[in-house]
Design a protein around this motif. Structure first.
Motif: not given
Length: 136
Positions: A72-75, A88, A90-93
């Motif tokens: 969630s902190e990686c984009t 931008s 988020r990897y988590s999305d």
């Protein structure tokens, strides 16, 4: 830090880019997600990112911020194909990633460019300029 005593791919005059056109990586683990976006960053074509919402975005990845193990902190940052606005995500999305565009750098290297230049020079050509190939 780079070890000057190693002689890896990065020390060659150029390197061939992996042909990733059509590649659909597995995003099952955080390591696979990080690896996929490292490859996406090096890819010189458009990607299609499918979000967990079901929406998808096609565009060119120009940056990624992946210093954290927390997805969630990686984009990933990209230029969407049909918009002038940077985006931008988020990897988590992200649910899926597909390398859908043509990679203009696949199979090419600076070494190949120099070889082509030297062949023209050896053939006696004057005013040699090696222009970029058209992108289609």
């Amino acid at each position: 830090m780079h070890n000057p005593n190693t002689h890896g791919e990065d020390e060659k005059l150029g390197f061939k880019h992996e042909n990733l056109e059509g590649y659909i990586p597995s995003l099952a683990t955080p390591a696979e997600i990080h690896d996929a976006f490292d490859k996406a960053f090096d890819f010189r074509g458009d990607l299609t990112i499918t979000l967990k919402t079901g929406d998808s975005v096609e565009g060119y990845v120009f940056d990624r911020r992946a210093e954290s193990a927390d997805l969630s902190e990686c984009t990933v940052r990209l230029y969407p194909k049909n918009s002038a606005e940077k985006m931008s995500i988020r990897y988590s999305d992200i649910a899926a990633l597909s390398f859908t565009g043509k990679d203009s750098a696949a199979g090419k290297s600076f070494e190949a460019w120099v070889k082509k230049y030297n062949e023209k020079k050896a053939a006696g050509e004057k005013n040699i300029g090696i222009d970029a190939e058209p992108l289609d």
